[in-house]
Design a protein around this motif. Structure first.
Motif, PDB file in Angstrom:
ATOM      1  N   ALA A  19       0.841  -1.185   0.000  1.00  6.96           N
ATOM      2  CA  ALA A  19       0.000   0.000   0.000  1.00  6.96           C
ATOM      3  C   ALA A  19       0.875   1.233   0.000  1.00  6.96           C
ATOM      4  O   ALA A  19       0.476   2.307  -0.419  1.00  6.96           O
ATOM      5  CB  ALA A  19      -0.915   0.010   1.216  1.00  6.96           C
ATOM      6  N   CYS A 203       1.581  11.372  -9.962  1.00  7.70           N
ATOM      7  CA  CYS A 203       0.944  11.119  -8.669  1.00  7.70           C
ATOM      8  C   CYS A 203       1.958  11.036  -7.526  1.00  7.70           C
ATOM      9  O   CYS A 203       3.080  10.541  -7.691  1.00  7.70           O
ATOM     10  CB  CYS A 203       0.160   9.804  -8.747  1.00  7.70           C
ATOM     11  N   ARG A 226      -3.007  11.510  -3.976  1.00  8.40           N
ATOM     12  CA  ARG A 226      -3.775  10.379  -3.492  1.00  8.40           C
ATOM     13  C   ARG A 226      -3.425  10.165  -2.021  1.00  8.40           C
ATOM     14  O   ARG A 226      -2.403  10.633  -1.539  1.00  8.40           O
ATOM     15  CB  ARG A 226      -3.466   9.106  -4.294  1.00  8.40           C
ATOM     16  N   ASP A 231      -2.412   3.957  -3.477  1.00  5.15           N
ATOM     17  CA  ASP A 231      -3.488   4.516  -4.296  1.00  5.15           C
ATOM     18  C   ASP A 231      -2.932   5.093  -5.602  1.00  5.15           C
ATOM     19  O   ASP A 231      -3.584   5.039  -6.653  1.00  5.15           O
ATOM     20  CB  ASP A 231      -4.238   5.595  -3.519  1.00  5.15           C
ATOM     21  N   CYS A 232      -1.721   5.643  -5.541  1.00  2.00           N
ATOM     22  CA  CYS A 232      -1.072   6.110  -6.780  1.00  2.00           C
ATOM     23  C   CYS A 232      -0.811   4.942  -7.722  1.00  2.00           C
ATOM     24  O   CYS A 232      -0.992   5.056  -8.945  1.00  2.00           O
ATOM     25  CB  CYS A 232       0.251   6.803  -6.451  1.00  2.00           C
ATOM     26  N   VAL A 234      -2.494   2.142  -7.946  1.00  2.00           N
ATOM     27  CA  VAL A 234      -3.770   1.744  -8.537  1.00  2.00           C
ATOM     28  C   VAL A 234      -4.153   2.717  -9.650  1.00  2.00           C
ATOM     29  O   VAL A 234      -4.567   2.308 -10.752  1.00  2.00           O
ATOM     30  CB  VAL A 234      -4.879   1.680  -7.468  1.00  2.00           C
ATOM     31  N   ALA A 235      -4.018   4.021  -9.393  1.00  2.00           N
ATOM     32  CA  ALA A 235      -4.354   5.031 -10.403  1.00  2.00           C
ATOM     33  C   ALA A 235      -3.479   4.874 -11.648  1.00  2.00           C
ATOM     34  O   ALA A 235      -3.945   5.028 -12.777  1.00  2.00           O
ATOM     35  CB  ALA A 235      -4.200   6.427  -9.815  1.00  2.00           C
TER      36      ALA A 235
END
Length: 324
Positions: A19, A203, A226, A231-232, A234-235
């Motif tokens: 993560a 990101c 993010r 999360d970056c 995933v983006a």
């Protein structure tokens, strides 16, 4: 397989490992006296503006010099914070559980492990003669300064850049790892670094110095925030952003899990990692620095590097100690 489809597979299988909330850059301030944050989260996307100038009021690499020889394990001097830790029976280390290679949870054993964790274990060994006398407390990357400052952990080792702003709130050890910000792009990208990402969406985690550095880039990329670097990722895999930028150490962990990604360019920032401690116990900072000095000299640092980062090439010379 497209990058988006690959991203779904990576997210499904790798979220526990990566993560990446524990990024090194953290520009969030300590909570105010009322317990509220004194700044707000940046918007999801913004054109670069004029960022605040970095605090250069000190030499952030210079720490407190050790005094005398290290005491024998199990015999910490009376009245010191090391003696207090010894009496408690464990060292409390603050770190993340999702920064691959530095501090991530092993999915088979459930234990948090990595380069940063071993730094903490070496301090425990110096106090107790046993590296296993350690309690790992998982903290958010935006809680690293406050956790060290308020004593909720004894020490923080969490890909944390030592800088003058943080020195106002905590003591840092001497530098134990030299990192620097780079860029991660898709494997078919022609970009060679941040200079080639003008107008592209890049990101970084909200409140991170990595995000600030994107906003300051002369090529004028679009900074995308993010909540965390996971999360970056995933983006990026879902084609919502064109690149990710943060410390090379974190990007290496991302690239290791995504064959459609690569890390490019030279380091364009200096991110010297230090371990953070409360300013109330300067003798503990001096003790930690003595342990680091010993481990540089006897090869322990080099062996730790080989264990976790040897796949990236030969171990460099350990960062030299600088003292105030």
């Amino acid at each position: 397989m497209t990058r988006t489809r690959m991203g779904l597979a990576v997210v499904a299988t790798g979220a526990i490992l990566l993560a990446l909330a524990g990024c090194s850059g953290d520009s969030s301030p300590l909570p105010s006296a009322a317990g509220r944050a004194t700044t707000t989260t940046p918007p999801p996307e913004q054109a670069p503006g004029k960022a605040a100038a970095p605090d250069k009021s000190c030499n952030p690499r210079a720490s407190l010099k050790p005094t005398g020889a290290l005491p024998e394990p199990g015999h910490m001097p009376a009245g010191t914070y090391m003696a207090e830790i010894q009496k408690r029976g464990r060292l409390i280390l603050g770190t993340s559980q999702d920064t691959l290679l530095f501090s991530s949870r092993n999915p088979f054993t459930g234990k948090v492990e990595g380069f940063d964790v071993d730094m903490g274990r070496q301090i425990a060994e110096a106090i107790f003669g046993n590296p296993d006398k350690i309690q790992i407390k998982v903290i958010g990357y935006d809680k690293r300064v406050s956790s060290a400052a308020d004593g909720s952990v004894d020490i923080v080792a969490d890909t944390m850049t030592a800088n003058c702003e943080r020195w106002k709130d905590v003591n840092f050890s001497t530098i134990y790892y030299e990192a620097g910000q780079k860029v991660l792009v898709s494997s078919d990208s022609t970009a060679k670094g941040m200079a080639d990402l003008g107008g592209k969406r890049v990101c970084a985690a909200s409140g991170s110095t990595s995000y600030d550095n994107i906003a300051k880039a002369p090529s004028k990329p679009i900074a995308v925030a993010r909540a965390a670097f996971g999360d970056c990722l995933v983006a990026f895999q879902q084609n919502e952003v064109d690149a990710i930028s943060t410390d090379d150490t974190i990007l290496a962990g991302m690239a290791a899990q995504d064959p459609y990604a690569k890390v490019v360019g030279a380091k364009f920032t200096e991110e010297p990692y230090g371990m953070a401690m409360s300013q109330q116990h300067p003798e503990f900072t001096r003790f930690v620095n003595a342990v680091l000095a010993k481990n540089r000299a006897d090869g322990t640092w080099t062996e730790t590097y080989k264990r976790w980062l040897g796949a990236f090439g030969p171990a460099p010379t350990p960062p030299a100690a600088e003292y105030r």
